[in-house]
Design a protein around this motif. Structure first.
Motif: not given
Length: 112
Positions: A59-87
């Motif tokens: 029910p609650e939105p994310k409010t703090v930095k992840n303690r664990m995350h994914f690492d992926v091989w990929g194209d940043t621009n394609e992921l940004l175009a798909a809706g990701a945000t560059l941090l």
């Protein structure tokens, strides 16, 4: 042996939308497309090589930095175009971009 890796789990306020987003981003598919819409969603690598990922409704939105995350091989621009945000963009000693999925979950993108 104290533990054996089983699955990855990711929380989401809109788990249906986020499951679709990660399926598109990773080339995954819903493991059981006919589940009750309120249930967690399992997404799987159709080649069978990647880990199973559960997208869990919360029910609650994310409010703090992840303690664990994914690492992926990929194209940043394609992921940004798909809706990701560059941090944070790669540069200097950092060889990866840090992005966030549509719900703010951080992940790192390494060039193919």
């Amino acid at each position: 042996m104290p533990a054996v890796f089983k699955d990855l789990c990711l929380d989401a306020t809109d788990h249906q939308r986020l499951a679709d987003w990660w399926c598109a981003a990773l080339g995954y598919v819903r493991r059981e497309p006919e589940r009750d819409p309120a249930d967690p969603i399992a997404i799987a690598d159709p080649t069978g090589t990647g880990p199973l990922i559960w997208i869990n409704p919360v029910p609650e939105p994310k409010t703090v930095k992840n303690r664990m995350h994914f690492d992926v091989w990929g194209d940043t621009n394609e992921l940004l175009a798909a809706g990701a945000t560059l941090l944070r963009a790669r540069g200097g000693d950092i060889r990866w971009d840090v992005l966030a999925d549509p719900e703010g979950n951080e992940f790192c993108v390494f060039k193919d």
